[in-house]
Design an enzyme around this catalytic site. Structure first.
Site, short mmCIF file in Angstrom:
data_model
loop_
_atom_site.label_atom_id
_atom_site.label_comp_id
_atom_site.label_asym_id
_atom_site.label_seq_id
_atom_site.Cartn_x
_atom_site.Cartn_y
_atom_site.Cartn_z
N HIS A 1 0.80 -1.22 0.00
CA HIS A 1 0.00 0.00 0.00
C HIS A 1 0.83 1.27 0.00
O HIS A 1 0.29 2.34 0.27
CB HIS A 1 -0.92 0.04 1.22
CG HIS A 1 -1.93 -1.05 1.27
ND1 HIS A 1 -3.22 -0.90 0.81
CD2 HIS A 1 -1.84 -2.33 1.73
CE1 HIS A 1 -3.89 -2.03 1.00
NE2 HIS A 1 -3.08 -2.92 1.55
N LYS B 1 -8.67 13.47 4.79
CA LYS B 1 -7.75 12.33 4.72
C LYS B 1 -6.71 12.56 5.80
O LYS B 1 -6.67 13.63 6.40
CB LYS B 1 -7.07 12.26 3.34
CG LYS B 1 -6.50 13.61 2.87
CD LYS B 1 -5.91 13.52 1.47
CE LYS B 1 -6.95 13.58 0.39
NZ LYS B 1 -6.81 12.54 -0.61
N ARG B 2 -5.85 11.56 6.06
CA ARG B 2 -4.78 11.78 7.02
C ARG B 2 -3.95 13.00 6.61
O ARG B 2 -3.80 13.29 5.42
CB ARG B 2 -3.89 10.54 7.11
CG ARG B 2 -4.57 9.36 7.77
CD ARG B 2 -5.00 9.68 9.18
NE ARG B 2 -3.87 9.85 10.05
CZ ARG B 2 -3.40 8.93 10.91
NH1 ARG B 2 -4.02 7.77 11.02
NH2 ARG B 2 -2.34 9.17 11.65
N LYS C 1 0.40 14.38 0.82
CA LYS C 1 -0.98 14.59 0.38
C LYS C 1 -1.25 16.08 0.11
O LYS C 1 -2.28 16.44 -0.45
CB LYS C 1 -1.96 14.06 1.43
CG LYS C 1 -1.92 12.54 1.58
CD LYS C 1 -2.84 12.08 2.71
CE LYS C 1 -2.70 10.61 3.05
NZ LYS C 1 -3.39 9.71 2.09
N THR D 1 -8.82 6.27 -1.71
CA THR D 1 -10.14 5.66 -1.80
C THR D 1 -11.23 6.69 -1.50
O THR D 1 -12.37 6.54 -1.94
CB THR D 1 -10.28 4.47 -0.83
OG1 THR D 1 -9.71 4.84 0.43
CG2 THR D 1 -9.57 3.25 -1.35
N LYS E 1 -15.19 7.59 -3.10
CA LYS E 1 -16.42 7.88 -2.36
C LYS E 1 -17.02 9.19 -2.83
O LYS E 1 -18.24 9.30 -3.03
CB LYS E 1 -16.13 7.92 -0.85
CG LYS E 1 -15.67 6.59 -0.30
CD LYS E 1 -15.01 6.70 1.09
CE LYS E 1 -14.19 5.44 1.37
NZ LYS E 1 -13.26 5.59 2.52
#
Ligand code: 26Q
Length: 835
Positions: A375, A566-567, A572, A674, A678
């Site tokens: 991952h 998100k984290r 990111k 992911t 959504k």
């Protein structure tokens, strides 16, 4: 009457219970019985918690018979079975999902109304099962839902942490962690299965003894043992009668306390030894990149692997005795990243030391049953364990790891004679002053399948991180693009949109998401677009209420709802998002407001408690929010809010209400993502880089319905050697002004210098995330977003087309691929059984 006569009367019902009713009436009846007779409450009780509890017990009865019938079906078929081994299962709440998957959603809602309550209020009484950090843990949860829906015999194995992912509060703009004691009020979903308790060894040493035929046998002796007690959680499939199992292990002390202390009359001292054992499943590690060298974490990993494999082997022996000839045909273990990869040497140990198999047979079986999913592409996140820790904690296991490595390196040497450099690179043991076990290499060597989680990610794995292994074993490598379950992430969380979708394509899309393609023609129907907008507006209202309640910020319903949840991680790039918000603020301050599109920006996510920069980024977001929300120039035009304690149940409100989904990681760094899926399902448009599954989202929806920006993964790598952010900033007036605002302390007037570490990374030629490089392209994409949003009809069209194109991102598709390529299981329907 005597027993014989009574027995006759009850004959049938002693073996076959009548099925539990699936109508509103019997739900109400059961609810009342549980509420009054089991829980002992009456109408004077003021706590909604017990009403919630009574409803859970009622639904649980309906799960229970299906759960048993599923097991009877699997046992009768005597077919293959797969086990999903994961340190994380981020399940969230179970109530709504159970009602939906049982086909009792409408009945439950009605029953609760009959009793004078609202389902929505009861649902809120359930704590999220937050037994995971983020994407990897939630993926495991979505996978279980899909396996049950496809009627595949798959069992999840995990840990029953007493404390899940920490609760995040924001105090003076900063993240403060609080304990998540999610089991405090009990957990009515779980079923303790004492009878399947296993014993897991730690420490001690190996003794070699000869058995009666003269064969040498390893014995792991003087170990400190811990009991693993299983708690089973039901996993219902979508309206198909199947209920699979998630088995979570709790660590318990054995009764063999320190005898010395006992005999010395030190009862309390000796009982306190319980603590060390039971610590193993006390708390989830809250970082989503490997924590280097924490011994307790390795204990957790081995505890999961050993308890789970012992459980499977014990069941096998119960059925087949010592005959393992079919074991590899019938069993698959899917390793959710390297975290459970002790399973490789542990299965070897169980087969050799406990079942008496020879090395070659044990290895044939092990390497034909294990499959590993990676991952991450970040090399620094690859798990390594110092050999000395491994040696002390798991002495017998390390011997096996060394032997696996020796035999593997011999194979490498045969293939590339004399290439010692290659052997050094490929070795499971990283040599050096502090030798380490490379867990990813152990997983690759021990598995027949290695997969990435999006097509770009899988390609980059074979070209970079695992290239040496790819050259050696190309056939092992494959891709399985992630997906999310449409039950939770559309049908349950967005009833408005679901109803509207069903009017067009019928109800079957919930179990066959490709049917959403049938929505596409409706994008050109003005009436339908009107309905679509009406639903989105309702969902935005709900999201705005959440933001008002949790952040105290008022969102304007006419604005674009621009969301990044998100984290918190540098890669990111929440920072890039923030630079854009500051740029918009700067424009407002300069009076550059012509044709303005109002925008409400929502950011949420947890930072690992030890990740200094991530926590500082949260502080910066909150400081910027405080300044711009208080400035009248932004009124009606711009808002920024940081949503505290982002979690599964929050996403169930966020995704339906979002207009714009931020997927802006540095290309080549996000394995898949992911959340992006959504949002897309719920009709949000994506602004994103060519990273992870964004690439495939873009492929499905088309460039005209996606806001693409930024460098590609190849360009990012190409730029590294001569990246010059100072020059980029100097040449870009907008970025320059944003940096000036930040650097002059505009957002930290009384907190001198606190953001310097962040600003330095942006200005550094070594910034691995290249935030400045993508700024211009990002701002331009955001301008296209703002323009597009003004054309309401066209925006709605794109929104509909996004949902219509999201079929591929159902985890049903992902699981069908895992099954086709890796597990090769037959779907098995439940079978009515007798008690
Ligand atoms: C490892 C060792 C010690 C302590 C913690 C860990 C640890 C825990 C969690 C390491 C990594 C994680 C989680 C990783 C994760 O969530 N990765 C995400 O997985 C998603 C599902 O495949 C992807 O969509 C995301 O791109 C990826 O970041």
């Amino acid at each position: 009457m005597d027993v014989k006569t009574l027995r006759k009367t009850f004959e049938a019902s002693l073996t076959d219970l009548p099925p539990v009713g699936m109508d509103v009436y019997s739900l109400v009846e059961d609810f009342r019985r549980y509420y009054s007779h089991t829980l002992g409450r009456d109408r004077h009780c003021q706590s909604a918690h017990y009403a919630y509890e009574a409803l859970v017990l009622s639904l649980r009865d309906r799960l229970m018979e299906r759960w048993k019938n599923t097991r009877y079906g699997y046992e009768a078929a005597d077919a293959g079975h797969a086990y999903y081994l994961s340190l994380e299962f981020l399940m969230g709440r179970a109530l709504g999902n159970a009602a939906l998957n049982l086909g009792l959603d409408e009945e439950t809602e009605l029953a609760v109304s009959c009793l004078g309550m609202e389902l929505e209020d009861l649902v809120e009484n359930e704590q999220d099962a937050g037994l995971g950090n983020g994407g990897l843990g939630r993926l495991a949860a979505c996978f279980l839902d899909s396996c049950a829906t496809l009627q595949l015999p798959v069992t999840g194995y995990g840990l029953r942490y007493e404390y899940g992912m920490f609760r995040q509060e924001i105090v003076a703009g900063e993240q403060v962690e609080g304990p998540d004691h999610w089991l405090r009020e009990g957990n009515a979903w779980e079923l303790e299965r004492h009878e399947y308790t296993q014993r897991v060894r730690f420490e001690g040493h190996t003794e070699w003894r000869r058995n009666n035929v003269g064969r040498k046998h390893a014995h792991w002796v003087d170990s400190h043992d811990v009991l693993a007690v299983p708690y089973d959680v039901p996993v219902p499939g979508y309206q198909n009668g199947t209920v699979n199992t998630l088995r979570l292990w709790k660590a318990c002390a054995t009764d063999e306390f320190d005898l010395g202390e006992f005999n010395a009359g030190l009862y309390p001292e000796s009982v306190s030894a319980k603590n060390t054992a039971e610590q193993i499943t006390l708390v989830l590690y809250p970082n989503d990149a490997s924590e280097s060298g924490k011994e307790l974490r390795l204990r957790q990993q081995y505890f999961l692997a050993s308890a789970s494999l012992q459980d499977v082997v014990a069941r096998w022996v119960g059925k087949h005795g010592g005959d393992f000839s079919d074991f590899a045909d019938k069993n698959r273990f899917q390793l959710n990243d390297t975290h459970p990869s002790c399973a490789v040497p542990e299965l070897m140990r169980l087969l050799m030391d406990e079942q008496g198999l020879e090395w070659d047979d044990a290895w044939r079986i092990t390497s034909a049953t294990m499959a590993y999913t990676n991952h991450t592409l970040l090399p620094e996140a690859l798990e390594r364990w110092p050999v000395p820790i491994f040696a002390r904690l798991l002495p017998r296991l390390l011997e096996i790891v060394f032997e696996i490595n020796a035999r593997f390196l011999a194979e490498v040497a045969r293939r590339w004679p004399g290439d010692t450099e290659r052997q050094r690179r490929l070795s499971i043991i990283e040599e050096g002053p502090q030798p380490q076990v490379r867990m990813a290499y152990l997983a690759i060597v021990g598995s027949f399948s290695v997969n990435g989680v999006a097509s770009l990610h899988s390609r980059l794995l074979t070209e970079g991180l695992f290239n040496d292994f790819f050259v050696l074993w190309p056939h092992k490598f494959n891709n399985k693009t992630n997906g999310v379950t449409p039950r939770r992430w559309l049908a349950w969380c967005n009833p408005g949109l679901s109803g509207l979708i069903t009017t067009i394509v019928g109800p079957d899309w919930v179990a066959d998401l490709s049917l959403l393609a049938g929505l596409a023609p409706q994008a050109s129907d003005a009436d339908f677009r009107g309905h679509w907008r009406e639903v989105k507006l309702q969902n935005k209202r709900r999201l705005a209420q959440l933001v008002k309640a949790d952040c105290g910020v008022v969102f304007n319903l006419e604005a674009i709802f621009d969301v990044q949840v998100k984290r918190i991680h540098e890669y990111k790039r929440q920072l890039l998002n923030l630079l854009h918000v500051i740029h918009l603020y700067d424009r407002l301050k300069r009076g550059d407001t012509e044709n303005w599109t109002p925008r409400c920006v929502l950011i949420g996510g947890k930072a690992a408690p030890g990740y200094f920069l991530a926590k500082r980024i949260i502080k910066l977001i909150n400081n910027v929010a405080a300044v711009i929300n208080a400035d009248p120039v932004t009124d009606g035009r711009l808002r920024l809010a940081f949503l505290p304690n982002y979690r599964v149940s929050a996403m169930e409100i966020i995704a339906p209400g979002a207009d714009l989904s931020e997927q802006i990681s540095t290309a080549g760094k996000e394995a898949s993502g992911t959340g992006n899926m959504k949002f897309m399902m719920n009709g949000a448009l994506t602004i994103g880089t060519l990273d992870g599954a964004n690439v495939e989202i873009l492929e499905e929806v088309g460039e005209e319905n996606f806001f693409l920006f930024g460098l590609t993964a190849d360009k990012v790598e190409g730029l590294r050697s001569h990246y010059d952010p100072a020059a980029i900033i100097a040449a870009d007036t907008d970025l320059n002004r944003v940096m000036q605002l930040l650097e002059c302390g505009y957002f930290n007037q009384f907190e001198f210098g606190i953001f310097d570490p962040i600003l330095q990374t942006i200005r550094s030629p070594n910034d691995p995330w290249m935030t400045a490089a993508d700024f211009r392209s990002y701002v331009e994409a955001q301008q296209r977003v703002a323009e597009a949003y003004k054309d309401e009809e066209h925006w709605t069209k794109m929104s509909i087309l996004n949902t219509a194109a999201s079929g591929r991102f159902s985890s049903d598709r992902t699981i069908a691929e895992y099954n086709r390529d890796i597990w090769k299981l037959e779907p098995i329907p439940p079978q009515n059984g007798t008690l």
